[in-house]
Structure formats: structure tokens, C-alpha cells
Design a protein around this motif. Structure first.
Motif, PDB file in Angstrom:
ATOM      1  N   VAL A  92      52.677 -38.840  24.822  1.00  0.00           N
ATOM      2  CA  VAL A  92      52.845 -37.474  24.331  1.00  0.00           C
ATOM      3  C   VAL A  92      53.079 -37.521  22.823  1.00  0.00           C
ATOM      4  CG1 VAL A  92      54.352 -35.443  24.386  1.00  0.00           C
ATOM      5  CG2 VAL A  92      53.706 -36.576  26.523  1.00  0.00           C
ATOM      6  N   GLY A  93      52.370 -36.710  22.075  1.00  0.00           N
ATOM      7  CA  GLY A  93      52.489 -36.665  20.624  1.00  0.00           C
ATOM      8  C   GLY A  93      51.547 -37.611  19.895  1.00  0.00           C
ATOM      9  N   THR A 141      45.534 -34.507  18.696  1.00  0.00           N
ATOM     10  CA  THR A 141      46.894 -34.888  19.077  1.00  0.00           C
ATOM     11  C   THR A 141      47.222 -34.235  20.414  1.00  0.00           C
ATOM     12  OG1 THR A 141      47.533 -35.057  16.756  1.00  0.00           O
ATOM     13  CG2 THR A 141      49.321 -34.871  18.367  1.00  0.00           C
ATOM     14  N   GLU A 177      49.872 -33.108  23.111  1.00  0.00           N
ATOM     15  CA  GLU A 177      51.275 -32.724  23.186  1.00  0.00           C
ATOM     16  C   GLU A 177      51.780 -32.502  24.607  1.00  0.00           C
ATOM     17  OE1 GLU A 177      53.139 -32.894  20.650  1.00  0.00           O
ATOM     18  OE2 GLU A 177      51.768 -32.817  18.965  1.00  0.00           O
TER      19      GLU A 177
END
Length: 146
Positions: free
Chosen positions: A58-59, A120, A122
Motif C-alpha cells: 500500500v502506498g 501509486t 493506495e
């Protein structure tokens, strides 16, 4: 002409001419894949994403690089990404229909040789995506975000 001199010259020229080819061929034979050296996370051959499945955190920003001579796209399949996730497609399109129409109308979202695209992630989950011009040949990939 002396046959041995001629063959030696041809052999040397052929070796010199092919010297750069081994590195091109090794791009896909290398154990680290086409993205060795952290230039990208996912490469693109003529008809496949390399690797086909990639695990991210994540991220994390994932980078695709066109490592072939063909033009490709990265086009998320809206019904195969997590509900709360942002849609992604090369060219910056906000939905699958627009991304696919743009490709067919004017080559929109095309990633040329050695160009990159990044996104990206998330939201955890599995994200399916395609290369629109080569989906018929099976150019499908997935990102698993943990």
C-alpha cells in the motif's frame, strides 16, 4: 583475395555487429527480468507484461516500462479493481471506456519504446489491467497490493 583473410574479416565484422545484440536478447533472459537495476517494476515484451503478476505494498508507486518495439497501454479493468481504488490508465484517463476509446480513436495512452508509466496504489486488493492493443494476444496483468 586471400580466403583466410576474407573469412577473418567477415567473422570480426559479424562479431562486432552482433556485440550489442546479446544485451538486447538478455533483457528477457536475465534472471532479474527486463527491469533489472530498478528502472521499472514491470516490463513489456511484444505481447506480455513481465512479470504478469506483481505484488506491491500500500502506498507503493509501480512503474511500467515499455521494453519492446511495440506501442503498449496500461489500462485498468474497472470491474476488476477494488471498489475504493482510483482508476488508472496510461494517458491519465479516468475510466476504462474513455481509455479504450482514446486508444482506438487516436492511439491515446500509448507508451512508446523505453517510455514509462507509473501509478501509486493506495488501496489493498487485486487490480487487473490490460494492454488494449494486445489484449487479444493475452497481454493481461495484475497487481496485488498488500
Amino acid at each position: 583475395m586471400n580466403r583466410r583473410v576474407y573469412l577473418a574479416a567477415v567473422g570480426t565484422a559479424a562479431s562486432a555487429g552482433l556485440a550489442g545484440c546479446s544485451s538486447v536478447l538478455n533483457v528477457f533472459d536475465d534472471d532479474d527480468g527486463p527491469c533489472a537495476g530498478d528502472e521499472c517494476d514491470i516490463g513489456m515484451s511484444r505481447n506480455e507484461f513481465l512479470p504478469e503478476s506483481y505484488t506491491a505494498s500500500v502506498g507503493e508507486t509501480v512503474v511500467w516500462k515499455n521494453t519492446s518495439g511495440a506501442v503498449h497501454t496500461v489500462t485498468a479493468l474497472e470491474d476488476q479493481i477494488p471498489d475504493d481504488a482510483d482508476y488508472f490508465a496510461s494517458g491519465g484517463y479516468e475510466d476504462e471506456e474513455t481509455a479504450i476509446d482514446a486508444w482506438h480513436d487516436h492511439g491515446g495512452g500509448g507508451i512508446n519504446t523505453r517510455e514509462t508509466y507509473e501509478h501509486t496504489f493506495e488501496v489493498p486488493g487485486t487490480y487487473a489491467y490490460i494492454c488494449e492493443p494486445h489484449v487479444g494476444a493475452g497481454m493481461i496483468g495484475e497487481i496485488v497490493v498488500e
